[in-house]
Design an enzyme around this catalytic site. Structure first.
Site, PDB file in Angstrom:
ATOM      1  N   ASN A   7       0.867  -1.183   0.000  1.00  0.00           N
ATOM      2  CA  ASN A   7       0.000   0.000   0.000  1.00  0.00           C
ATOM      3  C   ASN A   7       0.903   1.232   0.000  1.00  0.00           C
ATOM      4  O   ASN A   7       1.664   1.456   0.947  1.00  0.00           O
ATOM      5  CB  ASN A   7      -0.898  -0.018   1.230  1.00  0.00           C
ATOM      6  CG  ASN A   7      -1.916   1.106   1.210  1.00  0.00           C
ATOM      7  OD1 ASN A   7      -1.604   2.239   0.849  1.00  0.00           O
ATOM      8  ND2 ASN A   7      -3.141   0.814   1.629  1.00  0.00           N
ATOM      9  N   ARG A  18       4.623  18.384   1.709  1.00  0.00           N
ATOM     10  CA  ARG A  18       5.569  19.428   1.306  1.00  0.00           C
ATOM     11  C   ARG A  18       5.206  20.081  -0.019  1.00  0.00           C
ATOM     12  O   ARG A  18       5.714  21.131  -0.371  1.00  0.00           O
ATOM     13  CB  ARG A  18       6.981  18.819   1.226  1.00  0.00           C
ATOM     14  CG  ARG A  18       8.116  19.807   1.043  1.00  0.00           C
ATOM     15  CD  ARG A  18       8.282  20.706   2.247  1.00  0.00           C
ATOM     16  NE  ARG A  18       9.359  21.657   2.052  1.00  0.00           N
ATOM     17  CZ  ARG A  18      10.603  21.507   2.511  1.00  0.00           C
ATOM     18  NH1 ARG A  18      10.928  20.401   3.173  1.00  0.00           N
ATOM     19  NH2 ARG A  18      11.522  22.417   2.323  1.00  0.00           N
ATOM     20  N   HIS A  43      -5.560   3.627  -1.830  1.00  0.00           N
ATOM     21  CA  HIS A  43      -6.878   3.908  -1.244  1.00  0.00           C
ATOM     22  C   HIS A  43      -7.149   5.399  -1.412  1.00  0.00           C
ATOM     23  O   HIS A  43      -6.887   6.200  -0.515  1.00  0.00           O
ATOM     24  CB  HIS A  43      -6.899   3.518   0.241  1.00  0.00           C
ATOM     25  CG  HIS A  43      -8.250   3.626   0.867  1.00  0.00           C
ATOM     26  ND1 HIS A  43      -8.613   2.873   1.963  1.00  0.00           N
ATOM     27  CD2 HIS A  43      -9.322   4.392   0.583  1.00  0.00           C
ATOM     28  CE1 HIS A  43      -9.849   3.175   2.319  1.00  0.00           C
ATOM     29  NE2 HIS A  43     -10.298   4.111   1.495  1.00  0.00           N
ATOM     30  N   HIS A  50      -3.966  11.702   0.670  1.00  0.00           N
ATOM     31  CA  HIS A  50      -2.738  10.993   0.301  1.00  0.00           C
ATOM     32  C   HIS A  50      -2.801  10.679  -1.194  1.00  0.00           C
ATOM     33  O   HIS A  50      -2.447  11.529  -1.998  1.00  0.00           O
ATOM     34  CB  HIS A  50      -2.486   9.768   1.186  1.00  0.00           C
ATOM     35  CG  HIS A  50      -3.698   9.006   1.627  1.00  0.00           C
ATOM     36  ND1 HIS A  50      -4.540   8.353   0.756  1.00  0.00           N
ATOM     37  CD2 HIS A  50      -4.186   8.785   2.876  1.00  0.00           C
ATOM     38  CE1 HIS A  50      -5.493   7.746   1.431  1.00  0.00           C
ATOM     39  NE2 HIS A  50      -5.329   7.993   2.720  1.00  0.00           N
ATOM     40  N   GLU A  70      -8.631   0.268  -3.157  1.00  0.00           N
ATOM     41  CA  GLU A  70      -9.539   0.214  -2.018  1.00  0.00           C
ATOM     42  C   GLU A  70     -10.396   1.469  -1.979  1.00  0.00           C
ATOM     43  O   GLU A  70      -9.980   2.534  -2.447  1.00  0.00           O
ATOM     44  CB  GLU A  70      -8.755   0.152  -0.701  1.00  0.00           C
ATOM     45  CG  GLU A  70      -7.874  -1.055  -0.525  1.00  0.00           C
ATOM     46  CD  GLU A  70      -7.140  -1.019   0.807  1.00  0.00           C
ATOM     47  OE1 GLU A  70      -7.136   0.035   1.469  1.00  0.00           O
ATOM     48  OE2 GLU A  70      -6.566  -2.052   1.181  1.00  0.00           O
ATOM     49  N   HIS A 190      -4.069  -4.739   7.701  1.00  0.00           N
ATOM     50  CA  HIS A 190      -4.187  -3.720   8.743  1.00  0.00           C
ATOM     51  C   HIS A 190      -3.298  -4.079   9.930  1.00  0.00           C
ATOM     52  O   HIS A 190      -3.517  -5.073  10.612  1.00  0.00           O
ATOM     53  CB  HIS A 190      -5.621  -3.500   9.229  1.00  0.00           C
ATOM     54  CG  HIS A 190      -5.826  -2.106   9.761  1.00  0.00           C
ATOM     55  ND1 HIS A 190      -6.190  -1.048   8.948  1.00  0.00           N
ATOM     56  CD2 HIS A 190      -5.677  -1.598  10.993  1.00  0.00           C
ATOM     57  CE1 HIS A 190      -6.280   0.057   9.672  1.00  0.00           C
ATOM     58  NE2 HIS A 190      -5.970  -0.252  10.910  1.00  0.00           N
ATOM     59  N   ASP A 191      -2.291  -3.242  10.150  1.00  0.00           N
ATOM     60  CA  ASP A 191      -1.353  -3.363  11.270  1.00  0.00           C
ATOM     61  C   ASP A 191      -0.501  -4.621  11.217  1.00  0.00           C
ATOM     62  O   ASP A 191       0.070  -5.035  12.231  1.00  0.00           O
ATOM     63  CB  ASP A 191      -2.084  -3.287  12.613  1.00  0.00           C
ATOM     64  CG  ASP A 191      -2.608  -1.889  12.922  1.00  0.00           C
ATOM     65  OD1 ASP A 191      -2.203  -0.946  12.220  1.00  0.00           O
ATOM     66  OD2 ASP A 191      -3.423  -1.746  13.848  1.00  0.00           O
ATOM     67  N   GLY A 213       1.128  -1.399   4.254  1.00  0.00           N
ATOM     68  CA  GLY A 213       1.636  -0.091   3.879  1.00  0.00           C
ATOM     69  C   GLY A 213       2.382   0.600   4.992  1.00  0.00           C
ATOM     70  O   GLY A 213       3.601   0.772   4.939  1.00  0.00           O
TER      71      GLY A 213
END
Length: 240
Positions: A7, A18, A43, A50, A70, A190-191, A213
């Site tokens: 990800n 930035r 995503h 992002h 996603e 996830h995690d 990710g």
């Protein structure tokens, strides 16, 4: 073998902080592939905090591994995936303002919505995966709405791993077995990180894909992106 899909949202988060184009998200995706990643996940959210929608269009022209998009299946998301036709669309129930995914679908309450959306995506030749908690009746609901795969939401596993990994993994093994018996493909995300990934793979050896990710990119700050992708692949049993 279980595929590693990277990800790349966090590359875009850093770029957007930035302005300009550093890091270059397109180059980052291509480098992840060159270093061994077997998929790229994005995503895009409505506020484009992002990954931007234009990033997705540009990535679709150059990604050669499995491209996974996603998102919450609103009209803009559906229009995007139909235009891009990625290998996989992963449907998440997130509200637009949440920081990150924090729950799986209620496939019972949303049965009509998901059935219609999945049928629509299948007409476009897009594999569909539903982000879901390891709850048996929700897995059964995923099969009823026509999903090709489920992506197990692994936050609870990750948070419980250091306390009691056997207890933490138990509901995921049950959910994974049920999904397999129902003919569903199986993803997870996830995690997940270098500490807990190998045990997940050991207990659920028939995982099709993991999407990682945040942890992977954090590790890359210390160890370098190419090295880190190899470290994650080794956790999944890949050796080069």
């Amino acid at each position: 073998m279980t595929r590693l899909s990277v990800n790349i949202n966090k590359f875009a988060t850093l770029r957007n902080a930035r302005g300009g184009n550093n890091p270059d998200v397109i180059k980052a995706a291509l480098d992840c592939e060159r270093f061994g990643a077997q998929g790229i996940t994005v995503h895009p959210r409505p506020d484009e905090r992002h990954i931007r929608y234009n990033d997705v269009l540009e990535l679709s022209r150059v990604v050669t591994t499995e491209f996974n998009i996603e998102g919450y299946p609103d009209s803009r998301y559906l229009e995007l995936v139909k235009r891009v036709k990625p290998a996989q669309a992963t449907l998440v129930p997130d509200a637009p303002d949440v920081i990150t995914s924090n729950a799986g679908w209620d496939t019972l309450t949303n049965e009509t919505l998901l059935t219609e959306i999945i049928a629509d995506l299948k007409k476009e030749g897009i594999r569909t995966s539903i982000f879901i908690d390891p709850v048996p009746h929700m897995i059964e609901g995923a099969a009823r709405v026509g999903a090709d795969r489920v992506e197990l939401y692994t936050e609870a596993y990750a948070s419980g791993y250091l306390k009691n990994k056997e207890k933490a993994i138990a509901p995921y093994v049950e959910a994974a077995d049920l999904a397999k018996n129902l003919g569903l493909g199986l993803n997870a995300g996830h995690d997940l990180d270098l500490d807990n990934l190998a045990y997940l793979k050991e207990c659920i050896p028939y995982l099709d894909e993991v999407s990682i990710g945040h942890a992977l990119i954090c590790d890359a700050i210390y160890y370098g992106l190419e090295n880190v992708i190899q470290l994650y692949l080794r956790q999944l049993g890949h050796y080069r």
